[in-house]
Design a protein around this motif. Structure first.
Motif, PDB file in Angstrom:
ATOM      1  N   TYR A  69       0.803  -1.215   0.000  1.00 56.93           N
ATOM      2  CA  TYR A  69       0.000   0.000   0.000  1.00 56.93           C
ATOM      3  C   TYR A  69       0.843   1.274   0.000  1.00 56.93           C
ATOM      4  N   ILE A  70       1.788   1.356   0.942  1.00 56.02           N
ATOM      5  CA  ILE A  70       2.568   2.585   1.079  1.00 56.02           C
ATOM      6  C   ILE A  70       3.571   2.746  -0.057  1.00 56.02           C
ATOM      7  N   LYS A  71       4.316   1.713  -0.335  1.00 57.60           N
ATOM      8  CA  LYS A  71       5.330   1.790  -1.392  1.00 57.60           C
ATOM      9  C   LYS A  71       4.747   2.229  -2.733  1.00 57.60           C
ATOM     10  N   PRO A  72       3.681   1.591  -3.224  1.00 56.02           N
ATOM     11  CA  PRO A  72       3.123   2.035  -4.513  1.00 56.02           C
ATOM     12  C   PRO A  72       2.635   3.484  -4.484  1.00 56.02           C
ATOM     13  N   ALA A  73       2.223   3.956  -3.320  1.00 59.09           N
ATOM     14  CA  ALA A  73       1.663   5.307  -3.220  1.00 59.09           C
ATOM     15  C   ALA A  73       2.719   6.401  -3.319  1.00 59.09           C
ATOM     16  N   ILE A  74       3.974   6.105  -2.956  1.00 57.12           N
ATOM     17  CA  ILE A  74       4.982   7.172  -2.895  1.00 57.12           C
ATOM     18  C   ILE A  74       6.172   6.951  -3.827  1.00 57.12           C
ATOM     19  N   LEU A  89       1.317   9.362   1.806  1.00 52.96           N
ATOM     20  CA  LEU A  89       1.586   8.365   2.842  1.00 52.96           C
ATOM     21  C   LEU A  89       0.356   8.184   3.737  1.00 52.96           C
ATOM     22  N   ASP A  90      -0.221   9.287   4.181  1.00 49.80           N
ATOM     23  CA  ASP A  90      -1.341   9.231   5.115  1.00 49.80           C
ATOM     24  C   ASP A  90      -2.574   8.584   4.503  1.00 49.80           C
ATOM     25  N   THR A  91      -2.816   8.813   3.218  1.00 49.71           N
ATOM     26  CA  THR A  91      -4.018   8.286   2.566  1.00 49.71           C
ATOM     27  C   THR A  91      -3.799   6.943   1.883  1.00 49.71           C
ATOM     28  N   SER A  92      -2.593   6.398   1.976  1.00 53.54           N
ATOM     29  CA  SER A  92      -2.294   5.128   1.287  1.00 53.54           C
ATOM     30  C   SER A  92      -3.032   3.949   1.897  1.00 53.54           C
ATOM     31  N   ILE A  93      -3.296   4.030   3.200  1.00 52.98           N
ATOM     32  CA  ILE A  93      -3.982   2.961   3.925  1.00 52.98           C
ATOM     33  C   ILE A  93      -4.503   3.541   5.236  1.00 52.98           C
ATOM     34  N   TYR A  94      -5.632   3.043   5.700  1.00 51.75           N
ATOM     35  CA  TYR A  94      -6.227   3.539   6.940  1.00 51.75           C
ATOM     36  C   TYR A  94      -5.429   3.033   8.144  1.00 51.75           C
ATOM     37  N   GLN A  95      -5.225   3.909   9.152  1.00 42.13           N
ATOM     38  CA  GLN A  95      -4.501   3.551  10.369  1.00 42.13           C
ATOM     39  C   GLN A  95      -3.097   3.018  10.028  1.00 42.13           C
ATOM     40  N   ASN A  96      -2.718   1.842  10.539  1.00 43.59           N
ATOM     41  CA  ASN A  96      -1.369   1.296  10.301  1.00 43.59           C
ATOM     42  C   ASN A  96      -0.298   2.341  10.623  1.00 43.59           C
ATOM     43  N   THR A  97      -0.411   2.933  11.813  1.00 40.58           N
ATOM     44  CA  THR A  97       0.432   4.076  12.168  1.00 40.58           C
ATOM     45  C   THR A  97       1.913   3.736  12.318  1.00 40.58           C
ATOM     46  N   SER A  98       2.228   2.530  12.776  1.00 41.00           N
ATOM     47  CA  SER A  98       3.646   2.173  12.925  1.00 41.00           C
ATOM     48  C   SER A  98       4.311   1.975  11.570  1.00 41.00           C
ATOM     49  N   ALA A 101       4.876   5.352  10.300  1.00 44.61           N
ATOM     50  CA  ALA A 101       5.938   6.024  11.051  1.00 44.61           C
ATOM     51  C   ALA A 101       7.317   5.659  10.524  1.00 44.61           C
ATOM     52  N   ALA A 102       7.517   4.376  10.234  1.00 48.98           N
ATOM     53  CA  ALA A 102       8.826   3.930   9.749  1.00 48.98           C
ATOM     54  C   ALA A 102       9.187   4.606   8.425  1.00 48.98           C
ATOM     55  N   VAL A 103       8.195   4.709   7.546  1.00 50.21           N
ATOM     56  CA  VAL A 103       8.427   5.348   6.247  1.00 50.21           C
ATOM     57  C   VAL A 103       8.614   6.848   6.420  1.00 50.21           C
ATOM     58  N   ASP A 104       7.811   7.455   7.278  1.00 54.64           N
ATOM     59  CA  ASP A 104       7.936   8.881   7.584  1.00 54.64           C
ATOM     60  C   ASP A 104       9.354   9.206   8.075  1.00 54.64           C
ATOM     61  N   MET A 105       9.873   8.410   9.000  1.00 55.21           N
ATOM     62  CA  MET A 105      11.230   8.636   9.520  1.00 55.21           C
ATOM     63  C   MET A 105      12.265   8.594   8.408  1.00 55.21           C
ATOM     64  N   ALA A 106      12.158   7.594   7.558  1.00 54.07           N
ATOM     65  CA  ALA A 106      13.126   7.442   6.473  1.00 54.07           C
ATOM     66  C   ALA A 106      13.061   8.625   5.505  1.00 54.07           C
ATOM     67  N   ILE A 107      11.847   9.129   5.273  1.00 55.16           N
ATOM     68  CA  ILE A 107      11.683  10.302   4.405  1.00 55.16           C
ATOM     69  C   ILE A 107      12.346  11.525   5.034  1.00 55.16           C
TER      70      ILE A 107
END
Length: 355
Positions: A69-74, A89-98, A101-107
């Motif tokens: 979900y996240i990878k294809p979105a960004i 990132l936020d709209t790629s999938i509902y919830q799944n906050t951790s 977070a991991a992708v957000d940190m790397a960005i």
């Protein structure tokens, strides 16, 4: 600097002693590291902690969310375009906050690398050093006293005491620890949702009457019971800290409006990363409510990202980033310097890891 690839890998670290709360017992950290690769050869790193009892996420669900979900979105997006990236990132999938977070940190790691500056300076650069507490797991009273004295011997001046599994014995535990460590040590109490509202008021009142002088009580009742949080906050003198009750900026605003806590605990695994954590911190600051920065059972990777965020924000007045101090060994080198209670930012660009 555009995103070329995203990969996930295991990151593991044994704990010095089992980590015990009212919700779970853990012997070793088993998390997910995320690596984002750019078209100009840079690499950003983040970490997700599967904490099913809090975020509802597991190792498998985090990996699946990132890969499908996240990878294809960004993919292909420019690292410097933070607002667009975080929206995707936020709209790629509902919830799944951790997972987020991991992708957000790397960005953010890559963004700071792009501008050739340490992440904490990019985010605000308020201070360079932090002082963290350390967690004392819930056990029998004698063992908790022993663990508290050992933590003080390591140089920790702030102890976060886990309670909530045995309400009748919680007062005894905290009183014994206070008597053992003396009045100069700061004590924080974390019930991890383990009490009812009436139990919380009774227990906190007993701790106040016993002269334990605790700084705060964290999440005394179930996260969904905001009326209960209101009741406890209104009927005790001790500061109440909202943890599991706050995942989002909207949650923070609700806590503030209902006066259901005195302090908010921000954890990147709950917020979905630094971008959303900033919103919570700013809302709290605008309403004169201080924040704590906390962590789940995480390694130096994600705790370092949280440290950078904490160092950048004036309104984060309390630090609970003891993850590396609980680990028997670090799984990765670099990043901020963790010297027991003291965390020092370096001049290394990004989060500070060499990959």
């Amino acid at each position: 600097m555009k995103i070329k690839d995203i990969k996930v890998a295991k990151v593991e670290a044994p704990l010095i002693t089992p980590f015990k709360t009212a919700l779970r017992t853990v012997h070793s950290i088993h998390n997910i590291a995320v690596y984002i690769y750019t078209d100009d050869g840079q690499v950003g790193i983040g970490e997700a902690a599967p904490t099913a009892v809090i975020t509802g996420e597991t190792f498998g669900s985090i990996t699946h969310a990132i890969e499908h979900y996240i990878k294809p979105a960004i993919m292909g997006l420019d690292i410097a375009d933070i607002v667009h990236l975080m929206e995707r990132l936020d709209t790629s999938i509902y919830q799944n906050t951790s997972a987020k977070a991991a992708v957000d940190m790397a960005i953010y790691d890559l963004c700071a690398q792009h501008y050739q500056t340490p992440l904490y300076k990019l985010l605000g650069g308020y201070r360079k050093e932090l002082t963290t507490d350390i967690t004392i797991s819930v056990n029998e009273t004698e063992e908790m006293v022993k663990d508290s004295l050992a933590a003080v011997a390591r140089g920790f001046q702030i102890l976060k005491v886990k309670v909530g599994k045995d309400p009748l014995g919680d007062v005894k535990r905290v009183v014994a620890i206070r008597q053992a460590v003396g009045q100069h040590i700061t004590l924080r109490v974390d019930a991890n949702q383990g009490w009812t509202p009436k139990q919380a008021v009774q227990i906190i009142g007993a701790l106040e009457d016993a002269g334990t002088n605790i700084e705060l009580v964290e999440q005394p009742v179930h996260y969904s019971n905001l009326a209960g949080m209101q009741y406890v906050t209104a009927n005790t003198l001790t500061n109440i800290l909202a943890d599991e009750s706050v995942f989002s900026a909207r949650d923070a605003l609700t806590i503030i409006e209902k006066r259901a806590a005195d302090i908010i605990n921000i954890k990147l695994m709950k917020t979905g990363g630094i971008h959303q954590a900033q919103k919570i911190c700013h809302i709290a600051e605008a309403n004169d409510m201080p924040c704590m920065i906390g962590c789940m059972l995480e390694t130096k990777i994600s705790v370092s990202a949280a440290a950078h965020f904490a160092a950048s924000q004036k309104n984060i007045t309390m630090i609970d980033l003891d993850g590396p101090s609980l680990c028997l060994k670090d799984p990765i080198t670099g990043g901020p310097i963790f010297d027991n209670a003291r965390i020092t930012m370096t001049d290394a660009v990004g989060i500070g890891f060499s990959i």
